[in-house]
Design a protein around this motif. Structure first.
Motif, mmCIF file in Angstrom:
data_model
loop_
_atom_site.group_PDB
_atom_site.id
_atom_site.type_symbol
_atom_site.label_atom_id
_atom_site.label_comp_id
_atom_site.label_asym_id
_atom_site.label_seq_id
_atom_site.Cartn_x
_atom_site.Cartn_y
_atom_site.Cartn_z
ATOM 1 N N GLY A 79 4.874 14.365 -39.814
ATOM 2 C CA GLY A 79 4.770 15.672 -39.169
ATOM 3 C C GLY A 79 3.402 16.229 -39.518
ATOM 4 N N THR A 109 2.931 21.999 -37.143
ATOM 5 C CA THR A 109 3.996 22.887 -37.592
ATOM 6 C C THR A 109 5.007 23.172 -36.486
ATOM 7 O OG1 THR A 109 2.545 24.715 -37.012
ATOM 8 C CG2 THR A 109 2.649 24.088 -39.350
ATOM 9 N N CYS A 150 7.715 17.360 -40.826
ATOM 10 C CA CYS A 150 7.440 18.734 -41.230
ATOM 11 C C CYS A 150 8.716 19.565 -41.248
ATOM 12 C CB CYS A 150 6.377 19.357 -40.342
ATOM 13 S SG CYS A 150 6.838 19.434 -38.618
ATOM 14 N N GLY A 207 10.743 15.499 -46.738
ATOM 15 C CA GLY A 207 10.498 16.471 -45.694
ATOM 16 C C GLY A 207 11.457 16.358 -44.540
#
Lengths: 249, 487, 450
Positions: free
Chosen positions: C210, C213, C241, C268
């Motif tokens: 990722g 965002t 992310c 994550g």
């Protein structure tokens, strides 16, 4: 008592015993010596009837009866005893329970009355004292957490209580220090008698210092290569198994 | 292999006499009409002369039950239960209106219990520790021994129907407090139609002077047994309780849906042992009891302890999870189980340990042995709640397979919501060790006996938890249950 | 039930919407396949916590109006370079996707050895549709999970990797997905097919990074066939992310004397869930399904493994380790099924979790389902916190507390990393572990060599 005729046996389809001939009379002690992989342990399992050890040819006559098709517990009840090279651990089963079951199973087979708890305890107590075995060994689970020496002593104790006619000792000396070896062989010697035959299977001569055999046989490549008196053992100790086509180890 | 063939032969000889408790007592009974309805619920309640609140609670449960679907998540397979094909109340006529003194018990019933090896007379046992028995025959308690002696120390041990009359406030307060009627379908049914069972109350500081025991017997045909047991151990008290169960051999399946609730206050301990030997059905899987039981203990007080020990050898289907809710700080829950299934038996059993309080500990030792064509499941839940600081669980779950036609499954759920909680779970599955069997056979021990020895060894840790005499009985039971497992 | 219908329908609508624009729309078999997929999905629906395999994982609400399939432009976002992962990555053979769209400019196929085909699904549908048809189409659609069925309907990207008989490649081959760099949330359904023919060997590294965002929802399905005596090492690195939902289903068939080794490393992702189903179909087949996850914040990681031992003499090994901080949640559900007659099966499964925070949560369900008797199967599961005694021991030797904690976490994770047989990959993952830990760590060099 034991007459093995042209015995061939396979393990996992591979022929290990390739025509063994051997006669053992009551009162005699025979030693079978041989290098690793010669078929020594196979012979002991074939005599006692372990699954997976298949007799393809020949006979094992025990007091005139052929053993080869007999279940192991029947052989045992008939008086064939194998002292294991590696006694098996059975968690949770107290040694004393195991011994009692074994003794009574054998007695039932022989048409004798079973021993009740009191009689059994008396008998087992006498035997342990005779053999100099610590009593706590009876309470512990069969062979679980036993030292090498304790395991072998336990085998001798079983032999003493089951009172076999033919005892096969498979590498009884392996893993024993000198003191333990002495205790174990003293136990065996106490059990020598005119009615009993003993077959000692060993790699090394040292056990035979303690249990002196009447006859010695050399087993290599699945066959008895040579037979003789106890002096043969000394010869082997000196020269090794080289002359039987086995490299020195 | 000739050994196996021999064994199979031997087993055939055995099979007919294998289940020793399969006889039927010929006795006149009084039953409610077949089937289930509000009228039946009212009938049962009226039969027991119950207070209004209890009838209301039964009816509430019954109405809720009607709305509940059959559960589907379990492993055992069985056809849908015909709830209308069963009787919900059956009592020996001679019992009349409730429990009576031992002298008045029907001699046929006394004979039945004698045959089952259960002493319904007040005699000290060999061990010197007397045992008090509550005997439940179909839907009613027929006798309770040592009542007077127990009452000297303040212990109440009586049929629950009697407790409802004698100490309604205790029953009202605690019944359903651990297993609410909404818990599951079978518990809900029980809450509506329960007939009898045992009630135990141990007052503060009292160590119960004898072992208590309830012996459940289903005798009548097509009858479900729905008993209810409630044990309350007040602060600092102790009791050891044992239940046994048997039933005649019948071709149809019979439902046994009980509820057991245990409650321990501060520093109290309840040790609850079960030797379950309901009729398991025949070698073809015909007949046998459906044993669908909800057992749960609440460690309400701090430092309290509840210990479940079970030896499950019977029933066509066993489906139960004796559990502990560890609410009090430092409370302890234990579950020791042996389950043996053979032939076509099915078992889905295990436990739940719900840790709520601080430093609560639990220990689960489960030994499953599957033989024949049977199928067995260990299903367990260990939950560490967010406030269970310093909680500990240890689970050991071993399965042994005897023969290649059976199944053994392990499904543990482990949920941790607290970092300081430590959970350890171990499970193994293996077949019976051939080396061990050969070793035993080389010493002259026949194969079946050798298997029984190895299995008893495998179960030893759990057997040791049982009171001495029952341990011996259980050991024999292990042996009998495994007959015919080689083949 | 109503809830579920509400969650399911928007996906079906979306399918109706984009159907004609999906790749391979001119292939009749593919059209039929997609149709079977969407029908199956409509019947099964989106999983709820009542679905046993989703018991501990709640799927966040995905608004299909917001989440759209990627278009060509989404893939053209400026990305300077692909982050290096392996130590000598210069000549790394790799395919790179940005927001699910292939990026030839970032990919490198120059050193592709003979006997290997390695191309995006979209391309393979043109160059070798028969092969894909042969891999996808069985008599009946096999997917029995809602999202796998949805993938069958919607697949628009993915990689086809094929190694010819006897071809053995030592160097790892990479598939890199870079996501989270779009203006709007993106939904993707990659479908990968990896086939190793008899006697071949390869190592595949799949990276899911990722790098932005923005939110994305990835619903991948990977079909793997490991032929007789072949060896596939398949490593997955998820560094998604915070806004990522990453679902992955991997179906593997392992042939006679073949080995499938996989390691799933996850740090994550709002939700990452990997379901690996392995069928050991030939005698001597072996699989190692292991992984490690390190979660913080409100991340949620779910590993599910199902191994079917179908024939005698197969072995399986699983070692999963998880570190959970803050309000993170870890789930492990593993199942070993030993079918009737699958004698001499050897299966071992281990799940361990380390909880660093009071609000972290771990749920484990290691299952054994056994119908054969000559087996050795075991599983273990533990949860706990950092061993205070060990911590004290280290501190009493002068190691500062933060460093001591890190060291204990590293030592905890190390047991899982040992399952990775490719040294380069193991070292690289060790690097990610160190990277995840708060400052003041032992370096990778010190650690790996210790």
């Amino acid at each position: 008592m034991l007459e093995i005729k042209n015995l061939h046996a396979t393990v996992g389809g591979k022929e290990i015993l390739k025509g063994i001939n051997l006669t053992v009379n009551a009162g005699e002690v025979h030693a079978i010596m041989g290098p690793n992989g010669s078929g020594k342990s196979t012979l002991s399992y074939v005599i006692s009837g372990k699954d997976g050890y298949e007799v393809t040819e020949g006979q094992i006559l025990y007091n005139g009866i052929d053993l080869t098709e007999m279940e192991p517990e029947i052989r045992a009840a008939e008086g064939v005893f194998l002292a294991f090279q590696y006694p098996v651990e059975i968690p949770g089963v107290p040694n004393v329970t195991f011994l009692k079951e074994a003794v009574n199973a054998v007695r039932r087979h022989r048409g004798e009355d079973e021993l009740d708890a009191m009689q059994f305890v008396k008998m087992i107590k006498a035997k342990t004292e005779e053999l100099g075995i610590a009593k706590d060994m009876l309470k512990r689970a069969v062979n679980v957490g036993f030292s090498g020496g304790e395991k072998k002593r336990n085998e001798i104790l079983q032999m003493a209580v089951l009172n076999p006619k033919l005892a096969v000792l498979d590498e009884t000396d392996s893993g024993l220090d000198i003191d333990a070896l002495k205790i174990v062989s003293d136990g065996v010697n106490q059990l020598r008698s005119d009615e009993r035959a003993i077959l000692v299977i060993t790699h090394y001569q040292r056990l035979l210092d303690h249990i002196v055999p009447d006859f010695v046989h050399v087993l290599a490549h699945g066959k008895i290569q040579r037979s003789g008196g106890k002096e043969l053992a000394f010869e082997l100790e000196e020269k090794g198994y080289a002359e039987y086509g086995v490299a020195a180890e | 292999m000739s050994g196996k063939a021999q064994t199979i032969e031997k087993v055939r000889e055995f099979t007919d006499e294998k289940y020793k408790f399969g006889f039927v007592t010929d006795i006149e009974t009084e039953s409610a009409p077949k089937g289930l309805s509000e009228d039946i619920v009212r009938f049962i309640s009226a039969k027991k002369d119950e207070p209004e609140w209890l009838l209301e609670s039964r009816l509430k449960a019954y109405r809720h039950w009607l709305t509940m679907p059959d559960p589907e998540w379990q492993k055992p397979n069985f056809p849908p239960i015909d709830y209308q094909g069963s009787y919900y109340y059956s009592a020996p006529k001679s019992v009349g209106d409730g429990p009576q003194s031992l002298d008045e018990v029907d001699p046929e019933i006394l004979k039945t219990y004698e045959k089952l090896g259960i002493p319904l007379f007040e005699q000290e046992r060999l061990s010197g520790i007397p045992i008090a028995v509550d005997a439940v025959f179909d839907s009613v308690s027929v006798a309770t021994t040592f009542k007077a002696k127990l009452e000297e120390s303040g212990v109440i041990f009586c049929p629950i129907s009697e407790a409802i009359q004698r100490c309604p406030e205790l029953v009202k307060k605690y019944m359903g407090s651990v297993v609410p009627y909404t818990d599951n379908k079978h518990a809900c049914l029980n809450s509506a139609v329960f007939t009898d069972g045992s009630f135990v109350y141990i007052p503060k500081g009292v160590k119960c002077p004898m072992e208590l025991s309830t012996y459940f017997r289903i005798n009548a045909e097509n009858t479900g047994q729905f008993e209810r047991t409630l044990i309350i151990a007040e602060e600092g008290s102790y009791v050891s309780y044992l239940e046994g169960c048997t039933a005649p051999m019948r071709d149809e399946n019979q439902l046994h849906a009980a509820i057991v609730e245990l409650i321990t206050m501060d520093d109290a301990e309840i040790k609850y042992s079960t030797v379950q030997n309901w009729y398991p059905g025949d070698a073809e899987g015909k007949g046998g009891i459906y044993n669908f039981v909800t057992k749960r203990g609440l460690c309400k007080g701090k430092n309290s302890k509840i210990s479940w020990t079970q030896v499950e050898t019977g029933s066509a289907i066993t489906w139960k999870y004796p559990s502990c809710i560890l609410q009090g700080d430092n409370s302890v829950g234990e579950f020791y189980s042996i389950a043996i299934t053979n032939n076509y038996q099915q078992a889905d059993t295990g436990t739940k340990m719900i840790h709520l309080g601080k430093n609560t500990t639990s220990r689960i030792i489960s030994k499953g042995i599957s033989a024949g064509k049977s199928d067995q499941m260990y299903r367990g839940l260990v939950r560490m709640g967010p406030k269970a600081v310093g909680a500990r669980n240890y689970t050991q779950c071993d399965s042994l397979l005897v023969g290649d036609q059976c199944g053994a499954h392990t499904v543990p759920y482990i949920e941790t919501k607290n970092k300081s909680a430590v959970v350890e779970h171990e499970a193994t599955t293996s077949k019976i060790n051939e080396e061990q069997l050969f070793y035993l056979r080389q010493r002259g021990i026949p194969t079946e006996k050798a298997i029984a020895l190895v299995v008893n060894g495998f179960c030893r840790e759990v057997l040791q938890q049982l009171p001495m005499e029952f341990a011996v009985e259980a050991q024999k039971l292990v042996e009998i249950s495994l007959e015919g497992s080689v083949g | 039930m109503v809830m579920q219908m509400n969650a399911t329908q928007p996906f079906v609508d979306q399918f109706d919407d984009v159907q004609s624009r999906l790749p391979g729309s001119k292939l009749p078999w593919l059209e039929a396949f997609r149709k079977a997929g969407i029908e199956k999905f409509s019947t099964i629906g989106v999983p709820t916590i009542k679905t046993e395999a989703w018991k501990y994982t709640r799927l966040p609400n995905i608004d299909c109006k917001e989440f759209r399939s990627a278009n060509w432009e989404n893939g053209q976002v400026a990305v300077n370079a692909v982050a290096e992962f392996l130590s000598d990555a210069l000549n790394q053979i790799r395919l790179v996707y940005v927001n699910g769209i292939i990026r030839p400019d970032l990919s490198n196929l120059t050193n592709l050895p003979d006997g290997i085909s390695f191309e995006p699904l979209t391309q393979a549908l043109e160059s070798d549709p028969e092969f894909i048809e042969s891999q996808l189409c069985t008599e009946e659609l096999k997917y029995d999970q809602g999202f796998s069925a949805l993938n069958a309907a919607m697949m628009e990207s993915g990689t086809i990797f094929r190694v010819a008989k006897g071809v053995q490649v030592k160097e790892p081959i990479e598939i890199v997905h870079m996501n989270g760099v779009a203006d709007a949330p993106i939904i993707g359904h990659p479908h990968n097919v990896f086939v190793l023919e008899a006697g071949s060997q390869a190592t595949l590294v799949m990276r899911h990074a990722g790098i932005g965002t923005s939110a994305y929802f990835n619903n991948a399905v990977t079909e793997i066939v490991v032929g007789d005596s072949a060896i596939l090492k398949h490593y997955t690195l998820q560094t998604d992310c915070m806004e990522a939902i990453h679902l992955s289903t991997v179906n593997v068939r392992v042939g006679k004397d073949a080995t499938y080794e996989t390691f799933n490393f996850a740090i994550g992702g709002r939700l990452s869930r990997t379901e690996t189903r392995v069928r050991l179909e030939g005698r001597g087949a072996h699989c190692n399904l292991s992984g490690a996850y390190m979660m913080r914040g409100r991340e949620h990681c779910d590993n599910i493994t199902i191994v079917d031992h179908l024939v005698p003499d197969t072995t399986a090994r699983e070692v999963f380790k998880g570190v959970l901080d803050d309000e993170a949640r870890g789930v492990f559900q593993g199942k070993l099924i030993v079918h009737k007659y699958a004698q001499r099966t050897n299966g071992h499964q281990l799940s361990r979790a380390l909880l660093l925070s009071d609000r972290a949560e771990m749920d484990a369900k290691p299952e054994l389902e056994i119908y054969a008797d000559d087996v050795k199967c075991s599983h273990g599961a533990t949860t706990g916190q950092i061993d205070e005694n060990a911590l004290f021991y280290l501190r009493s030797r002068g190691v500062p507390e933060a460093l001591a904690r890190n060291l204990l976490i590293q030592s905890f994770i190390a047991e899982a990393l040992e399952e990775i047989s490719d040294e380069k990959v193991r070292e690289a993952i060790a690097g990610l572990v160190v990277h995840w830990l708060p400052a003041d760590c032992f370096s990778v060099d010190e650690w790996v060599q210790a």
